[in-house]
Design a protein around this motif. Structure first.
Motif, PDB file in Angstrom:
ATOM      1  N   ALA A 119       0.845  -1.192   0.000  1.00  0.00           N
ATOM      2  CA  ALA A 119       0.000   0.000   0.000  1.00  0.00           C
ATOM      3  C   ALA A 119       0.877   1.237   0.000  1.00  0.00           C
ATOM      4  CB  ALA A 119      -0.927   0.004   1.221  1.00  0.00           C
ATOM      5  N   ALA A 120       0.247   2.368  -0.278  1.00  0.00           N
ATOM      6  CA  ALA A 120       0.934   3.649  -0.213  1.00  0.00           C
ATOM      7  C   ALA A 120      -0.042   4.677   0.324  1.00  0.00           C
ATOM      8  CB  ALA A 120       1.447   4.067  -1.586  1.00  0.00           C
ATOM      9  N   VAL A 121       0.487   5.656   1.022  1.00  0.00           N
ATOM     10  CA  VAL A 121      -0.339   6.733   1.570  1.00  0.00           C
ATOM     11  C   VAL A 121       0.211   8.060   1.075  1.00  0.00           C
ATOM     12  CG1 VAL A 121      -1.291   7.814   3.634  1.00  0.00           C
ATOM     13  CG2 VAL A 121      -0.784   5.356   3.646  1.00  0.00           C
ATOM     14  N   LEU A 122      -0.641   8.835   0.442  1.00  0.00           N
ATOM     15  CA  LEU A 122      -0.267  10.166  -0.017  1.00  0.00           C
ATOM     16  C   LEU A 122      -0.404  11.124   1.170  1.00  0.00           C
ATOM     17  CD1 LEU A 122       0.559  11.631  -2.665  1.00  0.00           C
ATOM     18  CD2 LEU A 122      -1.859  12.204  -2.969  1.00  0.00           C
ATOM     19  N   VAL A 123       0.668  11.861   1.468  1.00  0.00           N
ATOM     20  CA  VAL A 123       0.714  12.714   2.650  1.00  0.00           C
ATOM     21  C   VAL A 123       1.105  14.124   2.222  1.00  0.00           C
ATOM     22  CG1 VAL A 123       1.773  13.097   4.911  1.00  0.00           C
ATOM     23  CG2 VAL A 123       1.422  10.751   4.079  1.00  0.00           C
ATOM     24  N   GLY A 124       0.332  15.116   2.675  1.00  0.00           N
ATOM     25  CA  GLY A 124       0.647  16.487   2.322  1.00  0.00           C
ATOM     26  C   GLY A 124       0.501  17.440   3.487  1.00  0.00           C
ATOM     27  N   THR A 125       1.450  18.343   3.631  1.00  0.00           N
ATOM     28  CA  THR A 125       1.289  19.511   4.491  1.00  0.00           C
ATOM     29  C   THR A 125       1.036  20.675   3.556  1.00  0.00           C
ATOM     30  OG1 THR A 125       2.767  18.618   6.186  1.00  0.00           O
ATOM     31  CG2 THR A 125       2.335  20.979   6.249  1.00  0.00           C
ATOM     32  N   ILE A 126      -0.149  21.270   3.664  1.00  0.00           N
ATOM     33  CA  ILE A 126      -0.578  22.212   2.632  1.00  0.00           C
ATOM     34  C   ILE A 126      -1.249  23.434   3.246  1.00  0.00           C
ATOM     35  CG2 ILE A 126      -0.935  20.328   0.976  1.00  0.00           C
ATOM     36  CD1 ILE A 126      -3.978  20.718   1.435  1.00  0.00           C
ATOM     37  N   SER A 127      -1.337  24.462   2.444  1.00  0.00           N
ATOM     38  CA  SER A 127      -2.220  25.588   2.711  1.00  0.00           C
ATOM     39  C   SER A 127      -3.182  25.651   1.527  1.00  0.00           C
ATOM     40  CB  SER A 127      -1.413  26.876   2.843  1.00  0.00           C
ATOM     41  OG  SER A 127      -0.765  27.178   1.618  1.00  0.00           O
ATOM     42  N   SER A 128      -3.892  26.741   1.370  1.00  0.00           N
ATOM     43  CA  SER A 128      -4.782  26.845   0.212  1.00  0.00           C
ATOM     44  C   SER A 128      -4.001  26.929  -1.095  1.00  0.00           C
ATOM     45  CB  SER A 128      -5.686  28.077   0.353  1.00  0.00           C
ATOM     46  OG  SER A 128      -6.645  27.882   1.361  1.00  0.00           O
ATOM     47  N   CYS A 129      -2.796  27.520  -1.031  1.00  0.00           N
ATOM     48  CA  CYS A 129      -2.049  27.802  -2.257  1.00  0.00           C
ATOM     49  C   CYS A 129      -0.821  26.925  -2.476  1.00  0.00           C
ATOM     50  CB  CYS A 129      -1.599  29.259  -2.253  1.00  0.00           C
ATOM     51  SG  CYS A 129      -2.948  30.459  -2.131  1.00  0.00           S
ATOM     52  N   HIS A 130      -0.207  26.422  -1.403  1.00  0.00           N
ATOM     53  CA  HIS A 130       1.078  25.751  -1.500  1.00  0.00           C
ATOM     54  C   HIS A 130       1.034  24.404  -0.794  1.00  0.00           C
ATOM     55  CE1 HIS A 130       2.187  29.880  -2.433  1.00  0.00           C
ATOM     56  NE2 HIS A 130       1.775  30.247  -1.226  1.00  0.00           N
ATOM     57  N   GLY A 131       2.016  23.547  -1.102  1.00  0.00           N
ATOM     58  CA  GLY A 131       2.053  22.270  -0.407  1.00  0.00           C
ATOM     59  C   GLY A 131       3.353  21.516  -0.602  1.00  0.00           C
ATOM     60  N   ALA A 132       3.626  20.622   0.361  1.00  0.00           N
ATOM     61  CA  ALA A 132       4.708  19.643   0.263  1.00  0.00           C
ATOM     62  C   ALA A 132       4.047  18.275   0.344  1.00  0.00           C
ATOM     63  CB  ALA A 132       5.713  19.830   1.392  1.00  0.00           C
ATOM     64  N   VAL A 133       4.296  17.428  -0.649  1.00  0.00           N
ATOM     65  CA  VAL A 133       3.574  16.158  -0.764  1.00  0.00           C
ATOM     66  C   VAL A 133       4.571  15.014  -0.917  1.00  0.00           C
ATOM     67  CG1 VAL A 133       1.757  14.912  -2.003  1.00  0.00           C
ATOM     68  CG2 VAL A 133       1.703  17.404  -1.931  1.00  0.00           C
ATOM     69  N   ASN A 134       4.316  13.932  -0.195  1.00  0.00           N
ATOM     70  CA  ASN A 134       5.143  12.725  -0.285  1.00  0.00           C
ATOM     71  C   ASN A 134       4.260  11.492  -0.409  1.00  0.00           C
ATOM     72  OD1 ASN A 134       7.259  14.463   1.600  1.00  0.00           O
ATOM     73  ND2 ASN A 134       8.274  13.011   0.256  1.00  0.00           N
ATOM     74  N   LEU A 135       4.878  10.404  -0.858  1.00  0.00           N
ATOM     75  CA  LEU A 135       4.197   9.113  -0.936  1.00  0.00           C
ATOM     76  C   LEU A 135       4.942   8.129  -0.041  1.00  0.00           C
ATOM     77  CD1 LEU A 135       1.772   7.841  -2.459  1.00  0.00           C
ATOM     78  CD2 LEU A 135       3.432   6.905  -4.074  1.00  0.00           C
ATOM     79  N   LEU A 136       4.264   7.679   1.003  1.00  0.00           N
ATOM     80  CA  LEU A 136       4.821   6.698   1.928  1.00  0.00           C
ATOM     81  C   LEU A 136       4.395   5.311   1.439  1.00  0.00           C
ATOM     82  CD1 LEU A 136       4.583   6.933   5.829  1.00  0.00           C
ATOM     83  CD2 LEU A 136       4.647   4.780   4.602  1.00  0.00           C
ATOM     84  N   ARG A 137       5.382   4.496   1.056  1.00  0.00           N
ATOM     85  CA  ARG A 137       5.072   3.180   0.499  1.00  0.00           C
ATOM     86  C   ARG A 137       5.348   2.085   1.549  1.00  0.00           C
ATOM     87  NH1 ARG A 137       3.980   1.978  -4.560  1.00  0.00           N
ATOM     88  NH2 ARG A 137       4.994   3.834  -5.417  1.00  0.00           N
ATOM     89  N   ILE A 138       4.389   1.186   1.697  1.00  0.00           N
ATOM     90  CA  ILE A 138       4.448   0.096   2.662  1.00  0.00           C
ATOM     91  C   ILE A 138       4.469  -1.223   1.900  1.00  0.00           C
ATOM     92  CG2 ILE A 138       3.345  -0.971   4.661  1.00  0.00           C
ATOM     93  CD1 ILE A 138       1.771   1.715   4.981  1.00  0.00           C
ATOM     94  N   GLY A 139       5.506  -2.029   2.143  1.00  0.00           N
ATOM     95  CA  GLY A 139       5.584  -3.318   1.484  1.00  0.00           C
ATOM     96  C   GLY A 139       4.595  -4.321   2.072  1.00  0.00           C
ATOM     97  N   PRO A 140       4.347  -5.424   1.374  1.00  0.00           N
ATOM     98  CA  PRO A 140       3.393  -6.431   1.875  1.00  0.00           C
ATOM     99  C   PRO A 140       3.919  -7.108   3.130  1.00  0.00           C
ATOM    100  CG  PRO A 140       4.567  -7.275  -0.047  1.00  0.00           C
ATOM    101  CD  PRO A 140       4.950  -5.824   0.086  1.00  0.00           C
ATOM    102  N   ARG A 141       3.004  -7.618   3.920  1.00  0.00           N
ATOM    103  CA  ARG A 141       3.382  -8.355   5.132  1.00  0.00           C
ATOM    104  C   ARG A 141       4.112  -9.634   4.714  1.00  0.00           C
ATOM    105  NH1 ARG A 141      -1.610  -9.245   7.606  1.00  0.00           N
ATOM    106  NH2 ARG A 141      -1.421  -7.232   8.670  1.00  0.00           N
ATOM    107  N   PRO A 142       5.262  -9.939   5.324  1.00  0.00           N
ATOM    108  CA  PRO A 142       6.002 -11.152   4.967  1.00  0.00           C
ATOM    109  C   PRO A 142       5.156 -12.403   5.267  1.00  0.00           C
ATOM    110  CG  PRO A 142       7.357  -9.692   6.296  1.00  0.00           C
ATOM    111  CD  PRO A 142       5.965  -9.151   6.357  1.00  0.00           C
ATOM    112  N   PRO A 143       5.324 -13.432   4.456  1.00  0.00           N
ATOM    113  CA  PRO A 143       4.576 -14.665   4.727  1.00  0.00           C
ATOM    114  C   PRO A 143       5.004 -15.313   6.046  1.00  0.00           C
ATOM    115  CG  PRO A 143       6.225 -15.015   3.002  1.00  0.00           C
ATOM    116  CD  PRO A 143       6.191 -13.546   3.278  1.00  0.00           C
ATOM    117  N   VAL A 144       4.061 -15.937   6.714  1.00  0.00           N
ATOM    118  CA  VAL A 144       4.371 -16.628   7.963  1.00  0.00           C
ATOM    119  C   VAL A 144       5.116 -17.905   7.634  1.00  0.00           C
ATOM    120  CG1 VAL A 144       3.398 -17.713  10.000  1.00  0.00           C
ATOM    121  CG2 VAL A 144       2.321 -15.663   9.042  1.00  0.00           C
ATOM    122  N   PRO A 145       6.296 -18.118   8.241  1.00  0.00           N
ATOM    123  CA  PRO A 145       7.086 -19.342   7.906  1.00  0.00           C
ATOM    124  C   PRO A 145       6.383 -20.601   8.408  1.00  0.00           C
ATOM    125  CG  PRO A 145       8.123 -18.082   9.699  1.00  0.00           C
ATOM    126  CD  PRO A 145       6.979 -17.251   9.201  1.00  0.00           C
TER     127      PRO A 145
END
Length: 256
Positions: free
Chosen positions: A230-256
């Motif tokens: 999964a990924a989560v789009l994250v932004g710190t923004i105002s009405s006019c400006h913003g800083a945006v990142n994408l936090l990517r999460i890998g899949p849960r490892p299989p249970v051995p």
């Protein structure tokens, strides 16, 4: 006469020229009955920062000598949502225009602590937000703005843009939400966006609530608990400006 803005603690990021202005304005707002708060906390690694020299200590003003990221990690890690009714009784953060994307960095660190066995990284933000200004920094933070002009200092982003003298027809939150929807429509497993929206609060000071950051953390947790990539789009923004990142999460490892 309008009711005063009611807050708990107000954390000002940085004690330089911007932080000095914001802390001073909050004091003026309180003195004139336009704001009520427990205290203003100015965070700067310099013990002799400009805000401390010019404003000084006060019963409702404190200075913390710390790196911003370290202080916010401690603050947010121990924070709890404001008890109901939450309106007006929350803790707030006053960001600096010059600070890095600190809220995203906190969410990233939290995700890595939560899932040490999964791949957690920062991915480039794909797609087009539709803003005139659009640049990506070396840390993959995407800086976007509807302004292709120099904005007035301490602009509160009113309905009529002071730089162009006509109605402000844009809203960064709509642009980032639209970007997330387009990415999902294209098959990207993108959650959110988690948005920390800096709005004019009182006397030229823009803030976002600590509760909003905690809600963003809950969104990241929910995305990761699906177990899938999964990924989560994250932004710190105002009405006019913003800083945006994408936090990517890998899949849960299989249970051995």
């Amino acid at each position: 006469m309008s009711e005063p803005v009611v807050m708990r603690d107000v954390v000002v990021v940085g004690g330089g020229c911007y932080g000095t202005f914001y802390a001073g304005q909050l004091t003026k707002a309180k003195e004139r009955g336009k704001a009520r708060f427990r205290r203003v906390v100015v965070v700067d690694r310099d013990p002799a920062c400009r805000a401390r020299v010019e404003l000084g200590e006060a019963p409702d003003r404190a200075f913390v000598v710390r790196e911003w990221g370290d202080y916010l990690a401690e603050l947010l890690g121990g924070a709890a949502p404001a008890p109901p009714p939450a309106t007006g009784s929350q803790d707030y953060i006053v960001p600096s225009p010059l600070m890095p994307h600190l809220m995203f960095q906190w969410l990233l660190a939290r995700a890595r602590e939560r899932w040490p066995g999964r791949a957690i990284d920062v991915a480039p933000v794909p797609g087009e937000p539709g803003t005139p200004y659009d640049r990506t920094g070396p840390d993959r933070t995407r800086y976007v703005s509807f302004a292709d002009w120099i904005c007035p200092t301490h602009c509160i982003e009113p309905a009529v843009c002071p730089a162009i003298g006509s109605a402000r027809t844009w809203e960064m939150g709509d642009a980032v939400r639209g970007l997330a929807e387009r990415l999902r429509a294209a098959g990207e497993p993108v959650h959110g966006p988690a948005l920390f929206v800096c709005r004019h609060h009182v006397f030229g000071v823009g803030t976002f609530a600590v509760d909003a950051v905690l809600e963003g953390d809950a969104m990241v947790r929910a995305a990761g608990e699906t177990g899938s990539a999964a990924a989560v789009l994250v932004g710190t923004i105002s009405s006019c400006h913003g800083a945006v990142n994408l936090l990517r999460i890998g899949p849960r490892p299989p249970v051995p």
